[in-house]
Design a protein around this motif. Structure first.
Motif, PDB file in Angstrom:
ATOM      1  N   LEU A 102      22.507 101.552 -56.128  1.00 18.87           N
ATOM      2  CA  LEU A 102      23.826 101.262 -56.676  1.00 18.87           C
ATOM      3  C   LEU A 102      23.969  99.774 -56.975  1.00 18.87           C
ATOM      4  CD1 LEU A 102      26.709 102.067 -57.407  1.00 18.87           C
ATOM      5  CD2 LEU A 102      27.292 101.944 -54.971  1.00 18.87           C
ATOM      6  N   GLN A 103      23.550  98.925 -56.037  1.00 18.13           N
ATOM      7  CA  GLN A 103      23.671  97.486 -56.247  1.00 18.13           C
ATOM      8  C   GLN A 103      22.761  97.009 -57.380  1.00 18.13           C
ATOM      9  OE1 GLN A 103      25.860  94.989 -54.481  1.00 18.13           O
ATOM     10  NE2 GLN A 103      25.267  94.392 -56.554  1.00 18.13           N
ATOM     11  N   LEU A 104      21.556  97.550 -57.453  1.00 23.90           N
ATOM     12  CA  LEU A 104      20.655  97.181 -58.547  1.00 23.90           C
ATOM     13  C   LEU A 104      21.224  97.613 -59.899  1.00 23.90           C
ATOM     14  CD1 LEU A 104      17.150  98.015 -57.014  1.00 23.90           C
ATOM     15  CD2 LEU A 104      17.975  95.751 -57.713  1.00 23.90           C
ATOM     16  N   THR A 105      21.876  98.771 -59.919  1.00 22.12           N
ATOM     17  CA  THR A 105      22.487  99.246 -61.159  1.00 22.12           C
ATOM     18  C   THR A 105      23.625  98.332 -61.585  1.00 22.12           C
ATOM     19  OG1 THR A 105      21.915 101.534 -60.602  1.00 22.12           O
ATOM     20  CG2 THR A 105      23.604 101.209 -62.280  1.00 22.12           C
ATOM     21  N   MET A 106      24.389  97.830 -60.618  1.00 21.78           N
ATOM     22  CA  MET A 106      25.468  96.898 -60.954  1.00 21.78           C
ATOM     23  C   MET A 106      24.904  95.582 -61.493  1.00 21.78           C
ATOM     24  SD  MET A 106      28.271  98.443 -60.634  1.00 21.78           S
ATOM     25  CE  MET A 106      29.207  96.970 -61.025  1.00 21.78           C
ATOM     26  N   ILE A 107      23.812  95.123 -60.921  1.00 14.06           N
ATOM     27  CA  ILE A 107      23.157  93.918 -61.442  1.00 14.06           C
ATOM     28  C   ILE A 107      22.679  94.165 -62.872  1.00 14.06           C
ATOM     29  CG2 ILE A 107      21.122  92.436 -61.189  1.00 14.06           C
ATOM     30  CD1 ILE A 107      21.456  92.780 -58.121  1.00 14.06           C
ATOM     31  N   ASP A 108      22.073  95.328 -63.092  1.00 12.61           N
ATOM     32  CA  ASP A 108      21.625  95.682 -64.442  1.00 12.61           C
ATOM     33  C   ASP A 108      22.797  95.741 -65.424  1.00 12.61           C
ATOM     34  OD1 ASP A 108      19.012  95.862 -63.596  1.00 12.61           O
ATOM     35  OD2 ASP A 108      19.023  98.046 -63.385  1.00 12.61           O
ATOM     36  N   SER A 109      23.971  96.135 -64.931  1.00 14.13           N
ATOM     37  CA  SER A 109      25.139  96.243 -65.808  1.00 14.13           C
ATOM     38  C   SER A 109      25.556  94.881 -66.344  1.00 14.13           C
ATOM     39  CB  SER A 109      26.305  96.902 -65.058  1.00 14.13           C
ATOM     40  OG  SER A 109      25.989  98.243 -64.708  1.00 14.13           O
ATOM     41  N   VAL A 110      25.452  93.852 -65.515  1.00 16.35           N
ATOM     42  CA  VAL A 110      25.762  92.494 -65.981  1.00 16.35           C
ATOM     43  C   VAL A 110      24.812  92.107 -67.110  1.00 16.35           C
ATOM     44  CG1 VAL A 110      25.873  90.052 -65.339  1.00 16.35           C
ATOM     45  CG2 VAL A 110      26.681  91.806 -63.735  1.00 16.35           C
ATOM     46  N   TYR A 111      23.526  92.358 -66.907  1.00 20.05           N
ATOM     47  CA  TYR A 111      22.542  92.022 -67.939  1.00 20.05           C
ATOM     48  C   TYR A 111      22.711  92.887 -69.189  1.00 20.05           C
ATOM     49  CZ  TYR A 111      20.189  89.286 -64.317  1.00 20.05           C
ATOM     50  OH  TYR A 111      19.895  88.360 -63.344  1.00 20.05           O
ATOM     51  N   GLU A 112      23.175  94.131 -69.004  1.00 16.12           N
ATOM     52  CA  GLU A 112      23.397  95.004 -70.154  1.00 16.12           C
ATOM     53  C   GLU A 112      24.558  94.498 -71.007  1.00 16.12           C
ATOM     54  OE1 GLU A 112      23.422  98.272 -72.878  1.00 16.12           O
ATOM     55  OE2 GLU A 112      21.904  97.204 -71.714  1.00 16.12           O
ATOM     56  N   VAL A 113      25.628  94.050 -70.367  1.00  9.66           N
ATOM     57  CA  VAL A 113      26.740  93.472 -71.132  1.00  9.66           C
ATOM     58  C   VAL A 113      26.247  92.258 -71.913  1.00  9.66           C
ATOM     59  CG1 VAL A 113      28.997  92.348 -70.981  1.00  9.66           C
ATOM     60  CG2 VAL A 113      28.499  94.330 -69.533  1.00  9.66           C
ATOM     61  N   GLU A 114      25.440  91.429 -71.265  1.00  7.31           N
ATOM     62  CA  GLU A 114      24.897  90.255 -71.946  1.00  7.31           C
ATOM     63  C   GLU A 114      24.020  90.668 -73.130  1.00  7.31           C
ATOM     64  OE1 GLU A 114      23.151  86.132 -70.422  1.00  7.31           O
ATOM     65  OE2 GLU A 114      21.769  87.782 -70.015  1.00  7.31           O
ATOM     66  N   ARG A 115      23.212  91.706 -72.936  1.00  7.08           N
ATOM     67  CA  ARG A 115      22.328  92.167 -74.018  1.00  7.08           C
ATOM     68  C   ARG A 115      23.135  92.599 -75.240  1.00  7.08           C
ATOM     69  NH1 ARG A 115      20.751  96.439 -76.546  1.00  7.08           N
ATOM     70  NH2 ARG A 115      22.138  97.813 -75.347  1.00  7.08           N
ATOM     71  N   VAL A 116      24.198  93.371 -75.010  1.00  7.18           N
ATOM     72  CA  VAL A 116      25.011  93.850 -76.128  1.00  7.18           C
ATOM     73  C   VAL A 116      25.717  92.685 -76.822  1.00  7.18           C
ATOM     74  CG1 VAL A 116      26.977  95.288 -76.782  1.00  7.18           C
ATOM     75  CG2 VAL A 116      25.325  96.128 -75.094  1.00  7.18           C
ATOM     76  N   ILE A 117      26.226  91.744 -76.042  1.00  2.00           N
ATOM     77  CA  ILE A 117      26.894  90.578 -76.630  1.00  2.00           C
ATOM     78  C   ILE A 117      25.951  89.844 -77.579  1.00  2.00           C
ATOM     79  CG2 ILE A 117      27.698  88.244 -76.054  1.00  2.00           C
ATOM     80  CD1 ILE A 117      29.160  89.466 -73.665  1.00  2.00           C
ATOM     81  N   LYS A 118      24.707  89.680 -77.145  1.00  2.00           N
ATOM     82  CA  LYS A 118      23.735  88.984 -77.989  1.00  2.00           C
ATOM     83  C   LYS A 118      23.354  89.829 -79.202  1.00  2.00           C
ATOM     84  CE  LYS A 118      21.671  86.139 -74.322  1.00  2.00           C
ATOM     85  NZ  LYS A 118      20.446  85.883 -73.511  1.00  2.00           N
ATOM     86  N   GLU A 119      23.101  91.119 -78.971  1.00  2.00           N
ATOM     87  CA  GLU A 119      22.642  91.987 -80.054  1.00  2.00           C
ATOM     88  C   GLU A 119      23.711  92.164 -81.127  1.00  2.00           C
ATOM     89  OE1 GLU A 119      21.341  96.622 -80.276  1.00  2.00           O
ATOM     90  OE2 GLU A 119      20.120  95.304 -79.006  1.00  2.00           O
ATOM     91  N   GLU A 120      24.970  92.279 -80.700  1.00  2.00           N
ATOM     92  CA  GLU A 120      26.054  92.499 -81.658  1.00  2.00           C
ATOM     93  C   GLU A 120      26.670  91.188 -82.149  1.00  2.00           C
ATOM     94  OE1 GLU A 120      26.496  95.301 -82.877  1.00  2.00           O
ATOM     95  OE2 GLU A 120      25.655  96.709 -81.420  1.00  2.00           O
TER      96      GLU A 120
END
Length: 466
Positions: A102-120
């Motif tokens: 669960l904690q690793l998934t939450m960490i991944d979620s931060v990086y996922e938001v960053e990925r989308v911000i950059k991609e879009e």
């Protein structure tokens, strides 16, 4: 809210750079594949991942006010890997391995938001600058050390660092600070820019967003008919599913009155600081900053050089009342300003330019509820308790996966298909919440006065433990 007044909701929406004039209202009855209630982060992220994986899917979003009107356009601007349930409690409830995932998934979620911000190519003043939880006296150090011990138990110590007094001072000068816990995968942003620009991305993909369109009733579907969102001027029937993404505002529909409670978080923000003022407080980066207080306080340094200071304190209102009149609470907003000066005495006399607030949704056990019923064709997610910038992204990914019947490890996480116990009926709900709110404030005051850490054994602490 009248047209033209939406920029006054928060500093974030005022400075988002987007046209806040409401989009078209729904004035007819239509059919679609997926209908979403709520144009905040949960609804928009769900639409984003659905449209990404299935571009031909017809998606309609209904919003009572404007996109980002709720917590998505008002929050403190943290994208944190924190989950509403603390790691220590997660271990007790779910076991070590699930808590770690669960904690690793939450960490991944931060990086996922960053990925989308950059991609879009979204300009949201994003900075992956980390977060500091500061012990403002010796009474706060046990909390930080216990948290670090839990992260070691989970094998996640590489993502967190316990900083001593001098290391903390290297990042920000806070009188009385004894140590701090630094969370590395944590970001700061203007959430108003993110939510508004995310909606614009979706519209370019063909997602239809109706604003000034209040959902008045939710009708379950079946194997032979779609689920339906009804409004005063029309309805949307969804053949695949409807998604309930109204967070705290779901409590205003009678069917969901006791599923969660709206808890107000209030914020104030300063005028831009000059170089001498920043030098005096030594805040060189854009780390988000908070303390160990049970009644919460949180800060961020904005991209244009202001300090945002937020916290709880607005009393819970009987029967889960939500009103724009509650967005400002003079006593609490003045308290927040006084607390900022306690953190940074050299800033006394600085001007505050904006005060605002809004409700976040809290379930009875602090656990977010992500759900999907294939028989009724109703899905949804709520209960982020102020951790919605990252957790709503995770909700969007989970809901899109289940709606598209995609095999996903995310659906094994404990909040999916979790149904929290309902809150007590009134007046017991009001009495209990108000007792806990006032008690936690007194416990914080006692800790600051005596220098002794809260015992964790008082009734209020046990009732609010998560």
């Amino acid at each position: 809210m009248k047209q033209g007044q939406h920029s006054s909701i928060s500093y974030w929406l005022e400075t988002c750079g987007d046209n806040l004039e409401p989009r078209t209202q729904l004035n007819e009855s239509i059919n679609t594949d997926v209908a979403i209630l709520g144009a905040g982060f949960t609804g928009l992220w769900t639409a984003y991942y659905l449209s990404l994986q299935y571009p031909d899917l017809n998606i309609v979003v209904l919003e009572k006010e404007i996109t980002g009107y709720g917590a998505s356009g008002r929050n403190g601007g943290w994208c944190s890997p924190k989950f509403p349930v603390t790691p220590n409690t997660a271990i007790k409830r779910y076991g070590l391995e699930t808590a770690r995932n669960l904690q690793l998934t939450m960490i991944d979620s931060v990086y996922e938001v960053e990925r989308v911000i950059k991609e879009e190519k979204i300009d949201a003043d994003w900075a992956l600058s980390g977060s500091l939880q500061v012990a403002l006296g010796e009474y706060g150090t046990p909390t930080l050390e216990k948290s670090m011990e839990t992260y070691r138990k989970l094998g996640l110590e590489g993502h967190f660092q316990l900083l001593n007094k001098d290391q903390t001072k290297d990042r920000v000068h806070i009188p009385g600070a004894k140590e701090s816990l630094f969370t590395k995968p944590s970001a700061v942003l203007n959430p108003g820019k993110l939510v508004r620009q995310l909606a614009n991305v979706l519209e370019k993909r063909g997602v239809k967003i109706y604003e000034q369109t209040e959902v008045t009733n939710i009708i379950h579907g079946s194997a032979h008919k779609g689920a339906k969102l009804e409004t005063r001027n029309g309805s949307v029937t969804a053949d695949r599913a409807i998604v309930l993404a109204g967070e705290a505002y779901m409590t205003q529909l009678p069917k969901f009155r006791r599923h969660l409670v709206p808890m107000y978080s209030l914020i104030t923000i300063t005028e831009p600081l000059n170089e001498e003022q920043w030098e005096a407080i030594g805040w060189k980066g854009r780390e988000t900053v908070g303390s160990t207080r049970l009644s919460l306080d949180y800060m961020q340094k904005t991209a244009d050089g202001r300090i945002l200071f937020g916290g709880r304190g607005q009393p819970y209102r009987f029967a889960s009342k939500i009103s724009s009149s509650l967005d400002y609470h003079e006593k609490t907003h003045n308290l927040l300003k006084d607390r900022l000066f306690q953190w940074f005495p050299s800033l006394k006399g600085i001007r505050f330019t904006h005060d605002w607030g809004g409700p976040v949704g809290m379930t009875r056990d602090w656990t977010p509820n992500f759900f999907y019923n294939r028989q009724t064709k109703v899905a949804g997610a709520w209960g982020f308790v102020g951790q919605g910038v990252s957790t709503a992204n995770l909700a969007g990914r989970i809901l899109s996966d289940v709606l598209l019947e995609k095999d996903s490890s995310l659906t094994t996480l404990p909040m999916f298909q979790h149904q929290s116990k309902k809150w007590e009926p009134e007046p017991f709900r009001w009495a209990g919440i108000r007792f806990v709110q006032s008690s936690l404030g007194r416990i914080d005051e006692k800790a600051e006065r005596t220098g002794l850490a809260p015992s964790g054994k008082t009734l209020a602490e046990r009732l609010s433990s998560h």
